[in-house]
Design a protein around this motif. Structure first.
Motif, short mmCIF file in Angstrom:
data_model
loop_
_atom_site.label_atom_id
_atom_site.label_comp_id
_atom_site.label_asym_id
_atom_site.label_seq_id
_atom_site.Cartn_x
_atom_site.Cartn_y
_atom_site.Cartn_z
N THR A 57 45.83 -22.01 5.47
CA THR A 57 47.25 -22.34 5.62
C THR A 57 48.07 -21.07 5.46
OG1 THR A 57 46.90 -24.57 4.76
CG2 THR A 57 49.16 -23.75 4.78
N VAL A 58 48.86 -20.77 6.48
CA VAL A 58 49.70 -19.57 6.48
C VAL A 58 51.14 -19.99 6.73
CG1 VAL A 58 50.11 -17.31 7.53
CG2 VAL A 58 47.77 -18.23 7.41
N THR A 59 52.02 -19.71 5.77
CA THR A 59 53.44 -20.11 5.84
C THR A 59 53.57 -21.57 6.27
OG1 THR A 59 53.75 -19.31 8.13
CG2 THR A 59 54.21 -17.76 6.34
N ALA A 97 42.86 -12.00 17.07
CA ALA A 97 43.84 -12.89 16.43
C ALA A 97 44.82 -12.10 15.57
CB ALA A 97 43.11 -13.94 15.59
N PHE A 98 44.33 -11.10 14.85
CA PHE A 98 45.22 -10.28 14.03
C PHE A 98 46.21 -9.50 14.91
CE2 PHE A 98 41.68 -9.98 10.62
CZ PHE A 98 42.03 -11.23 10.13
N TRP A 135 52.08 -9.35 17.02
CA TRP A 135 53.11 -9.64 18.02
C TRP A 135 54.01 -10.79 17.57
CZ3 TRP A 135 53.77 -13.99 21.32
CH2 TRP A 135 54.73 -13.82 22.33
N LEU A 136 53.42 -11.81 16.93
CA LEU A 136 54.22 -12.94 16.44
C LEU A 136 55.20 -12.48 15.37
CD1 LEU A 136 51.51 -15.74 16.12
CD2 LEU A 136 53.37 -15.66 17.79
N SER A 137 54.66 -11.76 14.37
CA SER A 137 55.47 -11.26 13.26
C SER A 137 54.57 -10.46 12.33
CB SER A 137 56.09 -12.43 12.48
OG SER A 137 56.48 -12.03 11.18
N PRO A 138 54.91 -9.21 12.02
CA PRO A 138 54.10 -8.43 11.08
C PRO A 138 53.93 -9.13 9.74
CG PRO A 138 55.65 -7.00 12.23
CD PRO A 138 56.01 -8.42 12.59
N GLU A 139 54.99 -9.81 9.29
CA GLU A 139 54.92 -10.55 8.03
C GLU A 139 53.90 -11.68 8.11
OE1 GLU A 139 57.82 -13.17 5.07
OE2 GLU A 139 58.62 -12.25 6.88
N LYS A 197 51.37 -11.82 10.10
CA LYS A 197 50.03 -11.22 10.18
C LYS A 197 49.51 -10.90 8.78
CE LYS A 197 47.59 -7.04 11.58
NZ LYS A 197 47.71 -5.70 12.20
N LEU A 198 50.36 -10.36 7.92
CA LEU A 198 49.92 -10.00 6.57
C LEU A 198 49.49 -11.23 5.79
CD1 LEU A 198 52.55 -7.27 5.59
CD2 LEU A 198 50.12 -6.95 6.07
N TYR A 199 50.25 -12.33 5.91
CA TYR A 199 49.86 -13.56 5.23
C TYR A 199 48.58 -14.14 5.81
CZ TYR A 199 54.11 -13.85 2.46
OH TYR A 199 55.09 -13.60 1.55
#
Length: 284
Positions: free
Chosen positions: A5-7, A115-116, A121-125, A127-129
């Motif tokens: 689960t991410v955000t 995927a990373f 591209w979606l959001s660096p934040e 990606k980190l999560y």
């Protein structure tokens, strides 16, 4: 099929026969638009930088990759008229880094490396999560005691109810009805202050970037902090039952947090899990 689960977005992970993890791009695309996930993925795939990355990955990992077809896509990429779907990419180039699954539980999946890149591209934040949750999953899988491990769920099931029951039985009866919800929040913040040195509200104010994502201080806690928090919930419940003054409870909890964090930071995962289990048994 595994999930992380991410955000607040559930993301599926498929394990291929070669034991490589493929992460669902369709699920990840929900971060941008929950209704038009295919459109989000295609927008990413039409970029020249994406084609370059996908082609390089295939050249490094896929001996059957069709370079001529790749060159044709590369020539067209970036133009206004260029479009590309995962299915077209797979069929034309014999790519293996992206797979497309039909059906209700299908979607577009990609090797974690790809995927990373999509996550960036979606959001660096985001990606980190994503990387953080993926690493937690892999750490759990690497240890036999934690093969079914989701540390936040385990910890909440173990001691959260013990803590709230103690509040309900020993504090709530002394409080007016309209203030009862505040008591639970107040006791939760007592633990937050003892462990992190701030209340939930103070943390939110200091981290406004999480305001729209329903993420709180406990969602970003480390494994060690979650273990200590679980133990603190049980300990505070016992102190409440013994009618220990709140200020004294804070002193005890603060000392406990410091000592246990220092200790857990020096031992391995197996010992951490055993300490948590032993502490819970002593309270039964």
């Amino acid at each position: 099929m595994k999930k992380i689960t991410v955000t607040n977005i559930d993301i599926s992970i498929s394990v291929r026969p070669d034991n490589n993890d493929y992460i669902c791009l369709t699920d990840m695309a929900h971060f941008k638009d929950r209704e038009r996930t295919n459109y989000i993925i295609q927008n990413w795939m039409r970029l020249r930088s994406t084609i370059d990355f996908l082609g390089l990955w295939e050249k490094l990992n896929n001996p059957n990759f069709k370079g001529i077809e790749f060159d044709a896509f590369k020539m067209e990429s970036g133009t206004n008229s260029f479009t590309l779907t995962p299915k077209q990419w797979i069929e034309k180039t014999k790519a293996i880094g992206i797979i497309s699954k039909p059906g209700r539980y299908g979607g577009t999946f990609a090797h974690k490396d790809i995927a990373f890149e999509f996550g960036t591209w979606l959001s660096p934040e985001f990606k980190l999560y994503l990387i953080k949750e993926y690493q937690r999953l892999k750490e759990a899988e690497s240890h036999p005691l934690l093969s079914e491990w989701n540390v936040k769920r385990i910890l909440s099931k173990v001691n959260y109810s013990i803590h709230t029951d103690a509040i309900k039985d020993f504090i709530i009866p002394k409080v007016e009805d309209f203030n009862q919800k505040l008591v639970y929040a107040d006791e939760a913040d007592l633990l937050n202050l003892a462990l992190w040195g701030c209340t939930a509200r103070q943390w939110r104010e200091a981290n406004p970037q999480y305001a729209d994502k329903n993420i709180n201080i406990r969602d970003v806690a480390s494994i060690n902090e979650l273990v200590v928090l679980s133990n603190m919930e049980s300990f505070n419940a016992e102190l409440i039952k013994r009618k220990v003054d709140k200020s004294k409870r804070f002193t005890h909890l603060r000392q406990m947090a410091k000592e246990q964090l220092a200790h857990l930071n020096t031992i391995d995962t197996e010992k951490k899990f055993r300490i948590l289990t032993d502490n819970n048994k002593q309270l039964e």
